[in-house]
Design an enzyme around this catalytic site. Structure first.
Site, PDB file in Angstrom:
ATOM      1  CE  LYS A 120     -12.251  -1.275   0.354  1.00 48.35           C
ATOM      2  NZ  LYS A 120     -10.889  -1.744   0.076  1.00 48.35           N
ATOM      3  CD  GLN A 127      -9.141  -4.899   0.818  1.00 47.62           C
ATOM      4  OE1 GLN A 127      -9.870  -4.319   0.018  1.00 47.62           O
ATOM      5  NE2 GLN A 127      -8.665  -4.310   1.890  1.00 47.62           N
ATOM      6  CG  ASP A 139      -7.930   0.174  -4.922  1.00 50.25           C
ATOM      7  OD1 ASP A 139      -8.520   0.835  -4.053  1.00 50.25           O
ATOM      8  OD2 ASP A 139      -7.695  -1.046  -4.827  1.00 50.25           O
TER       9      ASP A 139
HETATM   10  N1  GUN Z   1      -6.158  -2.522   1.753  1.00 50.77           N
HETATM   11  C1  GUN Z   1      -6.342  -1.514   2.643  1.00 50.77           C
HETATM   12  N2  GUN Z   1      -6.868  -0.438   2.030  1.00 50.77           N
HETATM   13  C2  GUN Z   1      -7.015  -0.758   0.725  1.00 50.77           C
HETATM   14  C3  GUN Z   1      -7.522  -0.057  -0.397  1.00 50.77           C
HETATM   15  O1  GUN Z   1      -7.930   1.117  -0.333  1.00 50.77           O
HETATM   16  N3  GUN Z   1      -7.537  -0.745  -1.566  1.00 50.77           N
HETATM   17  C4  GUN Z   1      -7.080  -2.020  -1.670  1.00 50.77           C
HETATM   18  N4  GUN Z   1      -7.110  -2.609  -2.860  1.00 50.77           N
HETATM   19  N5  GUN Z   1      -6.601  -2.702  -0.641  1.00 50.77           N
HETATM   20  C5  GUN Z   1      -6.573  -2.067   0.552  1.00 50.77           C
END
Ligand code: GUN
Length: 283
Positions: free
Chosen positions: A53, A97, A120
């Protein structure tokens, strides 16, 4: 018939070029779109995800900061960090995350993020905005699926869309997005009786369960569009989705592969949401 592959890498490349151009335009007005990625603990998969990311931000000219904390971090300390980021003018998007260590209430942390920075799309305000058709951030994976349908010029009006899976981050928001485009939507899940009878009626199928071979060729109407959100490993450790790709591609009109399908689109839509957050904040 052999299905046309919807290439998530190629579509991502195109969309990220647009993100980079819009980011550049904002920068010339003195605003650099910024994303804060918060990782608590040392989950190996999460470490890879957050690195990807942050790299995607850099590649598109977005500012990003990765905050890494020990798994022993208290819930109060994490809430205090989120609150500080809510007030940081250089940060337009906040991503904590998941999963978080079990001593931290993840929902409480999500609700602490300002809805204006909830890139998100997990906050209940974002979920409510999606449900009512109000402006807000859409969860990145189903949003990416919608972009994939748009990329093939698919008109959902009056079509029967079947979503397999009802998670808060994929299945449920996916169903609402399809509904917003005037599809007739059926949501299937682990208690659904005769899944095959339902999927055989579908014009569009989104498989988002997290289990291999949930959708096989005999369950798909000829010419249907199939989107595979699954991320699983087969016996040889190879990445695969929820769909029997080799079988279903003989029946469907369009299909997304795994890897190289929905996966890259998730990060791309995170960039789009972060850019959107920065544009809204600067207006
Ligand atoms: N863990 C796995 N996928 C995601 C996501 O898209 N966002 C977040 N915050 N955590 C994740």
């Amino acid at each position: 018939m052999t299905a046309q592959i919807i290439d998530g890498n190629a579509l991502s490349k195109l969309l990220r070029t647009e993100v980079a151009a819009r980011a550049q335009a904002l920068k010339s007005k003195g605003v650099t779109p910024g994303l804060a990625v918060v990782l608590v603990g040392d989950n190996p998969a999460s470490q890879v995800y957050v690195r990807n990311k942050v790299k995607a931000c850099e590649d598109s000219g977005l500012y990003s900061v990765l905050e890494k904390y020990e798994g022993s971090m208290t819930e109060a300390d994490l809430l205090a960090r989120v609150e500080a980021l809510n007030h940081d003018p250089a940060i337009h998007g906040i991503l904590v995350q998941m999963p978080l260590p079990s001593h931290i209430n993840a929902q409480k942390v999500i609700e602490a993020i300002s809805p204006a920075k909830d890139v998100d799309g997990f906050h209940i305000a974002s979920a409510g905005a999606l449900m009512t058709g109000m402006p807000g951030f859409w969860p990145c994976t189903p949003y990416g699926c919608m972009k994939m349908l748009e990329s093939i010029g698919y008109d959902l009006k009056g079509k029967h869309a079947v979503v397999i899976g009802r998670s808060n981050i994929v299945g449920k928001p996916m169903a609402l997005m399809l509904l917003q485009k005037d599809a007739t939507v059926t949501v299937c899940h682990s208690h659904t009786q005769d899944l095959k009878a339902i999927t055989l009626q579908a014009d569009v199928i989104v498989a988002a369960v997290g289990k291999r071979n949930v959708l096989t060729a005999d369950m798909v109407k000829p010419g249907a569009v199939v989107l595979d959100v699954g991320m699983n490993r087969n016996e040889e450790g190879k990445l695969c989705g929820d769909v029997d790709f080799e079988g279903v591609k003989q029946v469907a009109s369009h299909i997304t592969p795994v890897p190289g399908g929905v996966g890259p689109m998730t990060i791309t839509m995170l960039l789009v949401n972060t850019l959107e957050a920065a544009e809204r904040a600067s207006n």
